[in-house]
Write an enzyme that holds these catalytic residues in place. Structure first.
Site, PDB file in Angstrom:
ATOM      1  N   TYR A 102       0.815  -1.219   0.000  1.00 49.54           N
ATOM      2  CA  TYR A 102       0.000   0.000   0.000  1.00 49.54           C
ATOM      3  C   TYR A 102       0.850   1.271   0.000  1.00 49.54           C
ATOM      4  O   TYR A 102       1.839   1.360   0.741  1.00 49.54           O
ATOM      5  CB  TYR A 102      -0.851   0.061   1.270  1.00 49.54           C
ATOM      6  CG  TYR A 102      -1.977  -0.946   1.359  1.00 49.54           C
ATOM      7  CD1 TYR A 102      -2.829  -1.181   0.285  1.00 49.54           C
ATOM      8  CD2 TYR A 102      -2.216  -1.624   2.553  1.00 49.54           C
ATOM      9  CE1 TYR A 102      -3.885  -2.074   0.410  1.00 49.54           C
ATOM     10  CE2 TYR A 102      -3.271  -2.523   2.671  1.00 49.54           C
ATOM     11  CZ  TYR A 102      -4.096  -2.751   1.597  1.00 49.54           C
ATOM     12  OH  TYR A 102      -5.137  -3.626   1.715  1.00 49.54           O
ATOM     13  N   ASN A 164     -13.841  -7.064   6.487  1.00 51.25           N
ATOM     14  CA  ASN A 164     -12.658  -6.759   5.660  1.00 51.25           C
ATOM     15  C   ASN A 164     -11.427  -6.386   6.470  1.00 51.25           C
ATOM     16  O   ASN A 164     -10.839  -5.315   6.263  1.00 51.25           O
ATOM     17  CB  ASN A 164     -12.981  -5.549   4.748  1.00 51.25           C
ATOM     18  CG  ASN A 164     -13.487  -5.962   3.381  1.00 51.25           C
ATOM     19  OD1 ASN A 164     -13.344  -7.113   2.989  1.00 51.25           O
ATOM     20  ND2 ASN A 164     -14.093  -5.029   2.666  1.00 51.25           N
ATOM     21  N   GLY A 226     -18.353 -22.496   1.696  1.00 51.59           N
ATOM     22  CA  GLY A 226     -19.690 -21.936   1.475  1.00 51.59           C
ATOM     23  C   GLY A 226     -19.961 -20.784   2.412  1.00 51.59           C
ATOM     24  O   GLY A 226     -19.058 -20.306   3.095  1.00 51.59           O
ATOM     25  N   ASP A 253     -15.669  -8.945  -2.183  1.00 50.44           N
ATOM     26  CA  ASP A 253     -16.501  -7.797  -2.573  1.00 50.44           C
ATOM     27  C   ASP A 253     -17.559  -8.234  -3.589  1.00 50.44           C
ATOM     28  O   ASP A 253     -18.693  -7.762  -3.554  1.00 50.44           O
ATOM     29  CB  ASP A 253     -15.639  -6.689  -3.182  1.00 50.44           C
ATOM     30  CG  ASP A 253     -14.516  -6.286  -2.251  1.00 50.44           C
ATOM     31  OD1 ASP A 253     -14.726  -6.304  -1.028  1.00 50.44           O
ATOM     32  OD2 ASP A 253     -13.428  -5.960  -2.748  1.00 50.44           O
TER      33      ASP A 253
HETATM   34  O1  KDG Z   1     -11.309  -6.440  -1.232  1.00 50.11           O
HETATM   35  C1  KDG Z   1     -10.397  -6.077  -2.216  1.00 50.11           C
HETATM   36  C2  KDG Z   1      -9.706  -4.868  -1.745  1.00 50.11           C
HETATM   37  O2  KDG Z   1      -8.879  -5.212  -0.681  1.00 50.11           O
HETATM   38  C3  KDG Z   1      -8.857  -4.224  -2.785  1.00 50.11           C
HETATM   39  O3  KDG Z   1      -9.598  -3.938  -3.937  1.00 50.11           O
HETATM   40  C4  KDG Z   1      -8.136  -3.004  -2.289  1.00 50.11           C
HETATM   41  O4  KDG Z   1      -9.667  -1.762  -1.010  1.00 50.11           O
HETATM   42  C5  KDG Z   1      -8.656  -2.372  -1.053  1.00 50.11           C
HETATM   43  C6  KDG Z   1      -7.885  -2.515   0.184  1.00 50.11           C
HETATM   44  O5  KDG Z   1      -8.006  -1.626   1.010  1.00 50.11           O
HETATM   45  O6  KDG Z   1      -7.173  -3.484   0.357  1.00 50.11           O
END
Ligand code: KDG
Length: 311
Positions: A102, A164, A226, A253
């Site tokens: 990142y 996430n 699943g 996503d």
């Molecule tokens: O879920 C996929 C995302 O992780 C990717 O598109 C990039 O948004 C993102 C992240 O913050 O990792």
């Protein structure tokens, strides 16, 4: 205004066509961000959906806007920040397992704050989709998420929250209590069984249900096995499709997009999970986070097929 609103950072992603990032001479540019990935999927499935964030006043921001716009996502309210750049990330898929790098600290999206949400007419939306990436971006993002999720009166706007967890943005120790608190403020909680185990030590979908006993709708995804949804005292399980995985990032996503789109169509719980799996399967089979998808009708037909023909 669009019935559905997705809110969070979108970046430009660079991935080498072949070989590793340390050696490849050629990299391709993609557009990727968890919540806008969901928005493109929901748009593809026929809903009016808006994505909101901050972007830099740079070619990357422009690219993100036009790319999402071309895929049917409404970006009219996005804020262009003159003082901060669009976040970037690199994805290396040469070793069989994807690594992400990142470059997003102090990005335009990290400057998001509650004041930015004032014009969004949140209460007029049917669905607002958030994720656990946003609180990890900056203190102002975290505070805004707290306001959105924890100080509202539960009413007409349904908030979905995909946990996430991104370990590169914050440690599990810091993320665990905050994610739990924020997710508990949502109406629809979507979480991976594995990330829940990392964060909260819960090994099974049922243990996660206990953590989120009050969530009106909880979805637990268990990778290629699943997904289970819990509504009141009922639970529904649908096995994942068997696919040759090329690259998994973005599949979660896509699952959320399929699930939420079917939910917007008032489909039954099993149909929501099925469309989630069908959407995820397409992303698993390709390199980008939001590949071009087959036409909507084809996806809906696949979701209706007998589960035995999926495996
Ligand atoms: O879920 C996929 C995302 O992780 C990717 O598109 C990039 O948004 C993102 C992240 O913050 O990792």
């Amino acid at each position: 205004t669009a019935a559905a609103l997705c809110l969070g950072e979108t970046m430009v992603m660079l991935g080498a066509d072949e070989g590793s990032l340390s050696e490849s001479a050629v990299a391709r540019l993609y557009v990727a961000g968890a919540e806008s990935n969901v928005a493109t999927g929901i748009a593809h499935l026929g809903h009016h959906v808006e994505w909101f964030s901050r972007l830099g006043d740079d070619p990357f921001g422009e690219r993100i806007r036009s790319s999402l716009g071309n895929r049917g996502v409404d970006t009219r309210r996005v804020i262009v920040d003159p003082d901060h750049g669009t976040g970037i990330y690199f994805k290396d898929w040469s070793s069989g397992e994807s690594s992400v790098y990142y470059y997003r600290s102090d990005s335009a999206a990290a400057q998001l704050s509650l004041a930015d949400f004032a014009g969004l007419e949140l209460s007029t939306r049917r669905l607002c989709h958030l994720s656990g990436i946003t609180p990890a971006l900056s203190p102002s993002c975290d505070a805004a998420m707290g306001e959105l999720l924890l100080t509202r009166e539960r009413g007409d706007t349904v908030i979905s929250f995909d946990v996430n967890h991104r370990a590169q943005l914050w440690s599990a120790e810091v993320a665990a209590p905050r994610m739990l608190e924020l997710a508990r403020g949502a109406d629809i909680v979507i979480v991976g069984r594995d990330e829940a185990e990392t964060l909260w030590g819960t090994a099974t979908a049922e243990a996660i249900r206990e953590l989120f006993a009050d969530a009106p709708l909880l979805v637990v995804k268990d990778s290629d096995i699943g997904a289970t949804s819990f509504i009141g005292s009922e639970s529904y399980f649908v096995p994942a499709l068997r696919v040759e995985v090329v690259e998994p990032i973005g599949a979660g996503d896509a699952f959320a997009a399929g699930f939420l789109s079917a939910w917007l169509d008032d489909e039954d719980p099993v149909s929501c999970l099925r469309l989630g799996h069908v959407m995820a399967a397409h992303v698993l089979r390709s390199l980008g986070d939001t590949p071009q998808l087959p036409p909507r009708a084809e996806l809906l037909a696949l979701a209706r097929l007998d589960e035995r023909s999926w495996r």
